[in-house]
Scaffold this active site. Sequence first.
Site, PDB file in Angstrom:
ATOM      1  N   TYR A 174       1.650 -17.994 -35.132  1.00  0.00           N
ATOM      2  CA  TYR A 174       1.318 -17.230 -35.919  1.00  0.00           C
ATOM      3  C   TYR A 174       1.186 -17.949 -37.066  1.00  0.00           C
ATOM      4  O   TYR A 174       1.041 -17.591 -37.959  1.00  0.00           O
ATOM      5  CB  TYR A 174       1.993 -15.708 -35.970  1.00  0.00           C
ATOM      6  CG  TYR A 174       1.755 -14.446 -35.126  1.00  0.00           C
ATOM      7  CD1 TYR A 174       0.527 -14.336 -34.635  1.00  0.00           C
ATOM      8  CD2 TYR A 174       3.141 -14.054 -34.052  1.00  0.00           C
ATOM      9  CE1 TYR A 174       0.115 -12.756 -33.738  1.00  0.00           C
ATOM     10  CE2 TYR A 174       2.261 -12.459 -33.490  1.00  0.00           C
ATOM     11  CZ  TYR A 174       1.380 -12.542 -32.954  1.00  0.00           C
ATOM     12  OH  TYR A 174       1.370 -11.573 -31.836  1.00  0.00           O
TER      13      TYR A 174
ATOM     14  N   HIS B  71      -0.740  -8.720 -27.865  1.00  0.00           N
ATOM     15  CA  HIS B  71      -1.694  -8.792 -28.708  1.00  0.00           C
ATOM     16  C   HIS B  71      -2.451  -9.495 -27.950  1.00  0.00           C
ATOM     17  O   HIS B  71      -2.790  -9.458 -26.874  1.00  0.00           O
ATOM     18  CB  HIS B  71      -0.587  -9.937 -29.824  1.00  0.00           C
ATOM     19  CG  HIS B  71      -2.318 -11.561 -30.069  1.00  0.00           C
ATOM     20  ND1 HIS B  71      -2.408 -11.998 -31.304  1.00  0.00           N
ATOM     21  CD2 HIS B  71      -2.526 -12.572 -29.250  1.00  0.00           C
ATOM     22  CE1 HIS B  71      -3.059 -13.495 -31.139  1.00  0.00           C
ATOM     23  NE2 HIS B  71      -3.068 -13.387 -30.074  1.00  0.00           N
TER      24      HIS B  71
ATOM     25  N   LYS C 250       3.709  -7.240 -26.128  1.00  0.00           N
ATOM     26  CA  LYS C 250       4.504  -7.544 -27.409  1.00  0.00           C
ATOM     27  C   LYS C 250       6.287  -6.988 -26.913  1.00  0.00           C
ATOM     28  O   LYS C 250       6.319  -5.834 -26.126  1.00  0.00           O
ATOM     29  CB  LYS C 250       4.359  -6.811 -28.575  1.00  0.00           C
ATOM     30  CG  LYS C 250       3.862  -7.602 -29.071  1.00  0.00           C
ATOM     31  CD  LYS C 250       2.932  -7.330 -30.221  1.00  0.00           C
ATOM     32  CE  LYS C 250       1.197  -8.106 -30.477  1.00  0.00           C
ATOM     33  NZ  LYS C 250       1.018  -7.490 -32.316  1.00  0.00           N
TER      34      LYS C 250
ATOM     35  N   ASN D  98       2.996  -2.752 -32.059  1.00  0.00           N
ATOM     36  CA  ASN D  98       1.433  -2.414 -31.896  1.00  0.00           C
ATOM     37  C   ASN D  98       1.172  -3.065 -29.981  1.00  0.00           C
ATOM     38  O   ASN D  98       0.018  -3.000 -30.013  1.00  0.00           O
ATOM     39  CB  ASN D  98       0.639  -2.875 -32.766  1.00  0.00           C
ATOM     40  CG  ASN D  98      -0.303  -4.123 -32.714  1.00  0.00           C
ATOM     41  OD1 ASN D  98       0.684  -4.898 -32.458  1.00  0.00           O
ATOM     42  ND2 ASN D  98      -1.106  -4.262 -33.068  1.00  0.00           N
TER      43      ASN D  98
ATOM     44  N   GLU E 167      -4.768 -20.994 -27.267  1.00  0.00           N
ATOM     45  CA  GLU E 167      -3.331 -20.059 -27.601  1.00  0.00           C
ATOM     46  C   GLU E 167      -2.973 -20.083 -25.749  1.00  0.00           C
ATOM     47  O   GLU E 167      -1.968 -19.577 -26.107  1.00  0.00           O
ATOM     48  CB  GLU E 167      -4.141 -18.479 -27.784  1.00  0.00           C
ATOM     49  CG  GLU E 167      -3.868 -18.224 -29.568  1.00  0.00           C
ATOM     50  CD  GLU E 167      -4.598 -16.702 -29.784  1.00  0.00           C
ATOM     51  OE1 GLU E 167      -4.066 -16.447 -31.385  1.00  0.00           O
ATOM     52  OE2 GLU E 167      -4.081 -15.635 -29.044  1.00  0.00           O
TER      53      GLU E 167
HETATM   54  P1  CMP Z   1      -1.805  -9.030 -33.738  1.00  0.00           P
HETATM   55  O1  CMP Z   1      -3.213  -8.669 -33.419  1.00  0.00           O
HETATM   56  O2  CMP Z   1      -1.109  -9.890 -32.724  1.00  0.00           O
HETATM   57  O3  CMP Z   1      -1.819 -10.085 -34.649  1.00  0.00           O
HETATM   58  C1  CMP Z   1      -0.971 -10.163 -35.477  1.00  0.00           C
HETATM   59  C2  CMP Z   1      -0.405  -8.993 -36.532  1.00  0.00           C
HETATM   60  O4  CMP Z   1      -0.127  -8.696 -37.404  1.00  0.00           O
HETATM   61  C3  CMP Z   1      -0.668  -8.070 -35.476  1.00  0.00           C
HETATM   62  O5  CMP Z   1      -1.109  -8.224 -34.250  1.00  0.00           O
HETATM   63  C4  CMP Z   1       0.553  -7.013 -36.097  1.00  0.00           C
HETATM   64  O6  CMP Z   1       1.186  -6.853 -35.482  1.00  0.00           O
HETATM   65  C5  CMP Z   1       1.124  -7.603 -37.274  1.00  0.00           C
HETATM   66  N1  CMP Z   1       0.592  -6.756 -38.583  1.00  0.00           N
HETATM   67  C6  CMP Z   1      -0.663  -6.974 -39.023  1.00  0.00           C
HETATM   68  N2  CMP Z   1      -0.452  -6.279 -39.877  1.00  0.00           N
HETATM   69  C7  CMP Z   1       0.887  -5.888 -40.263  1.00  0.00           C
HETATM   70  C8  CMP Z   1       1.470  -5.598 -41.379  1.00  0.00           C
HETATM   71  N3  CMP Z   1       1.017  -4.816 -42.798  1.00  0.00           N
HETATM   72  N4  CMP Z   1       2.632  -5.109 -41.386  1.00  0.00           N
HETATM   73  C9  CMP Z   1       3.008  -5.571 -40.045  1.00  0.00           C
HETATM   74  N5  CMP Z   1       2.579  -6.790 -38.607  1.00  0.00           N
HETATM   75  C10 CMP Z   1       1.613  -6.655 -39.297  1.00  0.00           C
END
Ligand code: CMP
Length: 140
Positions: free
Chosen positions: A51, A117, A11, A114, A128
């Site tokens: 998403y 993904h 990311k 984070n 995906e």
């Molecule tokens: P990912 O595994 O990419 O799948 C969905 C994404 O939504 C997740 O990682 C996070 O980056 C994001 N996400 C999940 N919960 C939250 C939250 N409470 N606030 C902001 N982003 C979130």
Amino acid sequence: MAVERTLSIIKPDATKRNLTGKINAKFEDAGLRIVAQKRIQLTPEQAGVFYAVHKARPFYGELCEFMASGPVVVQVLEGEGAVAKNREVMGATNPADAAAGTIRAEFAESVGENSVHGSDAPETAAVEIAYFFSGLELVG
Ligand code: CMP
């Protein structure tokens, strides 16, 4: 266990901090092969389609803007049980809950930013992967 493929995204928070190589080393050290990879810039709309499953969540808009805030590296990882193995290497979604040594424990900045993904199931992985790669780009 069957050989699988899974979709991974490095990311914008991680590409910005020049962490692509360090994250790829984690995948390779865990026995995952990077069989396809490209660095691209998403629009918020393209991130939104990817998403779409999270459309009703309060963080959806923020998530789409973040995913379009800088380059991402999209990649296909291959290996035995690759979907589960990748999720193990990534660690929990919230870095505060991620096990020591995982990508998110070491590199993620917050639950939103984070670093990586990974697909959550083989069926999701197929959808995906097809969103980002054509069959010709998957050389194995
Ligand atoms: P990912 O595994 O990419 O799948 C969905 C994404 O939504 C997740 O990682 C996070 O980056 C994001 N996400 C999940 N919960 C939250 C939250 N409470 N606030 C902001 N982003 C979130």
